[in-house]
Design a protein around this motif. Structure first.
Motif, PDB file in Angstrom:
ATOM      1  N   SER A 134      15.137  -5.072   5.706  1.00  0.00           N
ATOM      2  CA  SER A 134      14.262  -5.578   4.645  1.00  0.00           C
ATOM      3  C   SER A 134      13.218  -4.525   4.268  1.00  0.00           C
ATOM      4  CB  SER A 134      13.603  -6.894   5.054  1.00  0.00           C
ATOM      5  OG  SER A 134      12.875  -6.755   6.242  1.00  0.00           O
ATOM      6  N   VAL A 135      12.750  -3.786   5.273  1.00  0.00           N
ATOM      7  CA  VAL A 135      11.750  -2.749   4.976  1.00  0.00           C
ATOM      8  C   VAL A 135      12.380  -1.621   4.143  1.00  0.00           C
ATOM      9  CG1 VAL A 135      10.268  -1.006   6.013  1.00  0.00           C
ATOM     10  CG2 VAL A 135      10.383  -3.287   7.003  1.00  0.00           C
ATOM     11  N   ILE A 136      13.586  -1.228   4.531  1.00  0.00           N
ATOM     12  CA  ILE A 136      14.264  -0.167   3.788  1.00  0.00           C
ATOM     13  C   ILE A 136      14.493  -0.589   2.330  1.00  0.00           C
ATOM     14  CG2 ILE A 136      16.471   1.055   3.596  1.00  0.00           C
ATOM     15  CD1 ILE A 136      16.542   1.026   6.691  1.00  0.00           C
ATOM     16  N   GLN A 137      14.891  -1.844   2.162  1.00  0.00           N
ATOM     17  CA  GLN A 137      15.125  -2.317   0.795  1.00  0.00           C
ATOM     18  C   GLN A 137      13.818  -2.294  -0.014  1.00  0.00           C
ATOM     19  OE1 GLN A 137      18.064  -2.846  -0.561  1.00  0.00           O
ATOM     20  NE2 GLN A 137      17.185  -3.399  -2.534  1.00  0.00           N
ATOM     21  N   LEU A 138      12.726  -2.705   0.613  1.00  0.00           N
ATOM     22  CA  LEU A 138      11.445  -2.721  -0.097  1.00  0.00           C
ATOM     23  C   LEU A 138      10.960  -1.299  -0.401  1.00  0.00           C
ATOM     24  CD1 LEU A 138       9.723  -5.638   1.842  1.00  0.00           C
ATOM     25  CD2 LEU A 138      10.427  -5.663  -0.551  1.00  0.00           C
ATOM     26  N   ILE A 139      11.245  -0.370   0.486  1.00  0.00           N
ATOM     27  CA  ILE A 139      10.883   1.024   0.218  1.00  0.00           C
ATOM     28  C   ILE A 139      11.697   1.530  -0.975  1.00  0.00           C
ATOM     29  CG2 ILE A 139      11.022   3.399   1.104  1.00  0.00           C
ATOM     30  CD1 ILE A 139      10.454   2.268   3.896  1.00  0.00           C
ATOM     31  N   GLN A 140      12.968   1.176  -0.953  1.00  0.00           N
ATOM     32  CA  GLN A 140      13.834   1.582  -2.049  1.00  0.00           C
ATOM     33  C   GLN A 140      13.309   1.069  -3.392  1.00  0.00           C
ATOM     34  OE1 GLN A 140      17.564  -0.356  -3.685  1.00  0.00           O
ATOM     35  NE2 GLN A 140      18.347   0.688  -1.865  1.00  0.00           N
ATOM     36  N   GLU A 141      12.787  -0.141  -3.374  1.00  0.00           N
ATOM     37  CA  GLU A 141      12.292  -0.749  -4.610  1.00  0.00           C
ATOM     38  C   GLU A 141      10.857  -0.327  -4.928  1.00  0.00           C
ATOM     39  OE1 GLU A 141      12.837  -4.923  -3.955  1.00  0.00           O
ATOM     40  OE2 GLU A 141      15.004  -4.717  -3.770  1.00  0.00           O
ATOM     41  N   GLU A 142      10.357   0.593  -4.161  1.00  0.00           N
ATOM     42  CA  GLU A 142       8.993   1.089  -4.334  1.00  0.00           C
ATOM     43  C   GLU A 142       7.944   0.002  -4.204  1.00  0.00           C
ATOM     44  OE1 GLU A 142       8.697   3.541  -7.799  1.00  0.00           O
ATOM     45  OE2 GLU A 142      10.523   4.620  -7.300  1.00  0.00           O
ATOM     46  N   LEU A 143       8.280  -1.037  -3.456  1.00  0.00           N
ATOM     47  CA  LEU A 143       7.313  -2.090  -3.197  1.00  0.00           C
ATOM     48  C   LEU A 143       6.548  -1.791  -1.913  1.00  0.00           C
ATOM     49  CD1 LEU A 143       9.554  -5.074  -4.248  1.00  0.00           C
ATOM     50  CD2 LEU A 143       7.505  -4.283  -5.423  1.00  0.00           C
ATOM     51  N   LEU A 144       7.091  -0.895  -1.137  1.00  0.00           N
ATOM     52  CA  LEU A 144       6.367  -0.403   0.034  1.00  0.00           C
ATOM     53  C   LEU A 144       6.379   1.116  -0.028  1.00  0.00           C
ATOM     54  CD1 LEU A 144       7.797  -2.462   3.036  1.00  0.00           C
ATOM     55  CD2 LEU A 144       5.550  -2.712   1.977  1.00  0.00           C
ATOM     56  N   ASN A 145       5.324   1.691   0.516  1.00  0.00           N
ATOM     57  CA  ASN A 145       5.257   3.137   0.551  1.00  0.00           C
ATOM     58  C   ASN A 145       5.621   3.613   1.952  1.00  0.00           C
ATOM     59  OD1 ASN A 145       4.658   5.804   0.506  1.00  0.00           O
ATOM     60  ND2 ASN A 145       2.569   5.554  -0.291  1.00  0.00           N
ATOM     61  N   LYS A 146       6.677   4.393   1.978  1.00  0.00           N
ATOM     62  CA  LYS A 146       7.217   4.828   3.267  1.00  0.00           C
ATOM     63  C   LYS A 146       6.158   5.561   4.098  1.00  0.00           C
ATOM     64  CE  LYS A 146      10.434   8.566   3.317  1.00  0.00           C
ATOM     65  NZ  LYS A 146      10.447   9.005   1.950  1.00  0.00           N
ATOM     66  N   ASP A 147       5.256   6.272   3.414  1.00  0.00           N
ATOM     67  CA  ASP A 147       4.259   7.057   4.139  1.00  0.00           C
ATOM     68  C   ASP A 147       3.225   6.197   4.856  1.00  0.00           C
ATOM     69  OD1 ASP A 147       5.592   9.204   3.138  1.00  0.00           O
ATOM     70  OD2 ASP A 147       4.295   9.373   1.379  1.00  0.00           O
ATOM     71  N   ASP A 148       3.125   4.941   4.432  1.00  0.00           N
ATOM     72  CA  ASP A 148       2.165   4.045   5.082  1.00  0.00           C
ATOM     73  C   ASP A 148       2.732   3.370   6.319  1.00  0.00           C
ATOM     74  OD1 ASP A 148       0.327   4.615   3.172  1.00  0.00           O
ATOM     75  OD2 ASP A 148       0.809   2.887   1.906  1.00  0.00           O
ATOM     76  N   LEU A 149       4.024   3.543   6.548  1.00  0.00           N
ATOM     77  CA  LEU A 149       4.688   2.771   7.595  1.00  0.00           C
ATOM     78  C   LEU A 149       5.159   3.635   8.746  1.00  0.00           C
ATOM     79  CD1 LEU A 149       6.949   0.567   5.330  1.00  0.00           C
ATOM     80  CD2 LEU A 149       4.824  -0.116   6.421  1.00  0.00           C
ATOM     81  N   THR A 150       5.001   3.110   9.930  1.00  0.00           N
ATOM     82  CA  THR A 150       5.581   3.737  11.114  1.00  0.00           C
ATOM     83  C   THR A 150       6.453   2.690  11.760  1.00  0.00           C
ATOM     84  OG1 THR A 150       3.530   4.970  11.380  1.00  0.00           O
ATOM     85  CG2 THR A 150       5.057   4.940  13.261  1.00  0.00           C
ATOM     86  N   ILE A 151       7.730   2.972  11.882  1.00  0.00           N
ATOM     87  CA  ILE A 151       8.643   1.952  12.380  1.00  0.00           C
ATOM     88  C   ILE A 151       9.095   2.282  13.797  1.00  0.00           C
ATOM     89  CG2 ILE A 151      10.874   0.838  12.026  1.00  0.00           C
ATOM     90  CD1 ILE A 151      10.323   1.224   9.013  1.00  0.00           C
ATOM     91  N   PHE A 152       8.914   1.307  14.669  1.00  0.00           N
ATOM     92  CA  PHE A 152       9.316   1.441  16.061  1.00  0.00           C
ATOM     93  C   PHE A 152      10.609   0.668  16.253  1.00  0.00           C
ATOM     94  CE2 PHE A 152       4.732   1.751  15.759  1.00  0.00           C
ATOM     95  CZ  PHE A 152       4.457   2.907  16.465  1.00  0.00           C
TER      96      PHE A 152
END
Ligand code: SF4
Ligand code: SF4
Lengths: 318, 174
Positions: free
Chosen positions: A81-99
């Protein structure tokens, strides 16, 4: 668990740069976890990773605004879900750290209840992805994982967190038990009339609480959901079959090519309405026609946001 | 609201909604009319600026409200007035078409196709065969709760068409 210790370590190192890390902590009993918001060192030890970490921590992202640096502990399915939201530019990948970590699947409370009666009797349950070992009212019990797990785990091909910044422990080699969703296959044996009657009955039970929408990590419109709009007026305030069914249509259509099949909608439904049948169907169509699995590649473009002049996989409609 | 304010005038028994693109099929229907080709009268037309404007939910809404059939017609691929609206539409409409079966709404009740402004004859064929198809299927099964198909529902869909980007869902990005 090796992965948990490593995760905590990675979070501890990353925390100074982050506003919050979202994961899971033990809930009110052994069978429940609840979301954990790690803001300081002390919180880190509360983190748990087990077969009851059902909630998708990224569902909480939409409540956070404005350039916060957020860490997320995610299962494979959650990461989609996070990847999809990043793809849609609804989330900024640079703001996220995924464990990330390797997931062996999560258990389903409804199935536990169906098998053991009141789940209050279950003192513990542990799974290695093949067998579940439980202690029920003092007695040891075992059951095949496939009979107690969340439906989505049966068809999951992404047990390892995708595109994560940190990965803890060993990769899971869990394989999908089946390519097709059995429940959907069975449902599609029914005639058109039977299916229609089935949904009439199900939609009569819906109380339009919108839990399905609110739990969905991909539903990002917040206060601007069509369901609440008066102009245009898509739904009336009446909670009846027609309006409830229309609401499901809205959810499914707005998630075409976006739904990551995480199953949160159905899990959250207090009326146990099997609405994943609808999501599964649509995701299957998207796979068949566009060979696209939502949320597996942030660089990709969702099929409804692009087109081909000639569509070899779409039959020409005369 | 009750179903009795419906669109059905005496003697008519099918409720078919047609979404026609302004630049082609709407003209095609006109051409057919001017040429006095005989056409079934069951079709209630909602004119849209482009097939790309058709939210599949318009169609879902009409069907769930009890329309017996929904016909969508836009410009042939490569002929879109806005260059690519129908390419997007084709994908969306195809998704809906294949999805409907799981809801128990017969996918045969929904058809989408392409008719240009000059194709009066083709329009007549399309609309006649679709109406024929729906006639064979008979009236759509009734929802067991709701206000059903009435003037109001079509008005609301038409209003939604005209809203475009003012629709609240365009207002905010998360
Ligand atoms: S969660 Fe269940 S009851 Fe609530 S609106 Fe969704 S389908 Fe209806
Ligand atoms: S619709 Fe359901 S399965 Fe799909 S992304 Fe939303 S919550 Fe997950």
């Amino acid at each position: 668990m090796q992965a948990l210790a490593e995760l905590k370590d990675q979070i501890r190192k990353a925390l100074p740069e982050l506003d919050v890390v979202i994961g899971w902590q033990q809930g009110y009993d052994a069978l429940h976890t609840r979301p954990l918001f790690i803001r300081s060192e002390e919180d880190i030890d509360k983190l748990v990773v087990n077969e009851f970490c059902v909630v998708n921590p990224s569902s909480y992202l939409r409540e956070m605004r404005g350039g916060k640096k957020v860490g997320l502990v995610l299962k494979g399915c959650d990461s989609r879900s996070v990847i999809q939201l990043i793809q849609e530019e609804l989330l900024n990948k640079d703001d996220l750290t995924i464990f990330g970590f390797g997931c062996n699947g999560v258990l389903n409370h409804a199935k536990l209840q169906a098998r053991f009666g009141d789940i209050g009797y279950i003192e513990s349950a542990e799974s290695d992805g093949n067998t579940v070992n439980l202690v029920v009212a003092g007695n040891k019990e075992t059951a095949p994982f496939a009979e107690l797990c969340a439906e989505k785990c049966l068809t999951c091909s992404y047990p390892n967190t995708l595109q994560c910044s940190h990965f803890a422990g060993e990769e899971s080699d869990k394989k999908a038990e089946a390519a097709q969703d059995k429940a959907l296959e069975e449902f599609e044996q029914l005639s058109m009339e039977e299916r229609f009657a089935f949904w009439q009955d199900q939609m009569r039970r819906c109380i339009r609480c919108y839990a399905c929408r609110n739990a969905c990590p991909m539903c990002v419109c917040k206060d601007h959901c069509l369901a609440n709009s008066r102009q245009p007026k898509w739904l009336s305030e009446d909670v009846d079959v027609q309006n409830n069914f229309m609401f499901q249509m809205i959810h499914v259509m707005h998630l075409t090519g976006r739904c990551v099949e995480c199953g949160e909608c159905e899990r959250a439904c207090p009326m146990d309405i099997p609405i994943m049948l609808l999501r599964r169907k649509m995701a299957g169509i998207v796979r068949d026609v566009f060979a696209y699995n939502a949320g597996t590649n942030a660089e990709d473009t969702s099929p409804l946001m692009r087109f081909e002049v000639e569509e070899p996989t779409i039959e020409e409609r005369h | 609201m009750s179903g009795s304010t419906g669109l059905l005038t005496e003697g008519q028994d099918l409720r078919i909604v047609g979404f026609l693109c302004n630049w082609c099929s709407y003209g095609g229907a006109d051409t057919a009319g001017v040429a006095r080709f005989e056409q079934p009268t069951d079709l209630r037309v909602i004119r849209v600026p482009c097939s790309g404007r058709i939210d599949p939910l318009f169609i879902a809404r009409a069907l769930l409200s009890g329309a017996d059939g929904v016909l969508v017609s836009g410009c042939h691929p490569r002929d879109c007035h806005y260059a690519e609206g129908n390419f997007y539409a084709r994908r969306r409409l195809e998704m809906l078409k294949q999805f409907l079966s799981v809801t128990g709404i017969d996918p045969e009740r929904f058809h989408y196709t392409w008719v240009s402004a000059s194709e009066g004859q083709r329009w007549q064929d399309v609309v006649t065969s679709f109406t024929e198809r729906i006639r064979k299927l008979g009236p759509a099964p009734k929802m067991s709760g709701g206000t059903g198909y009435d003037e109001e529902c079509l008005k609301e869909i038409a209003a939604a068409v005209s809203l475009g980007e003012q629709c609240p869902c365009h207002k905010e990005k998360a």
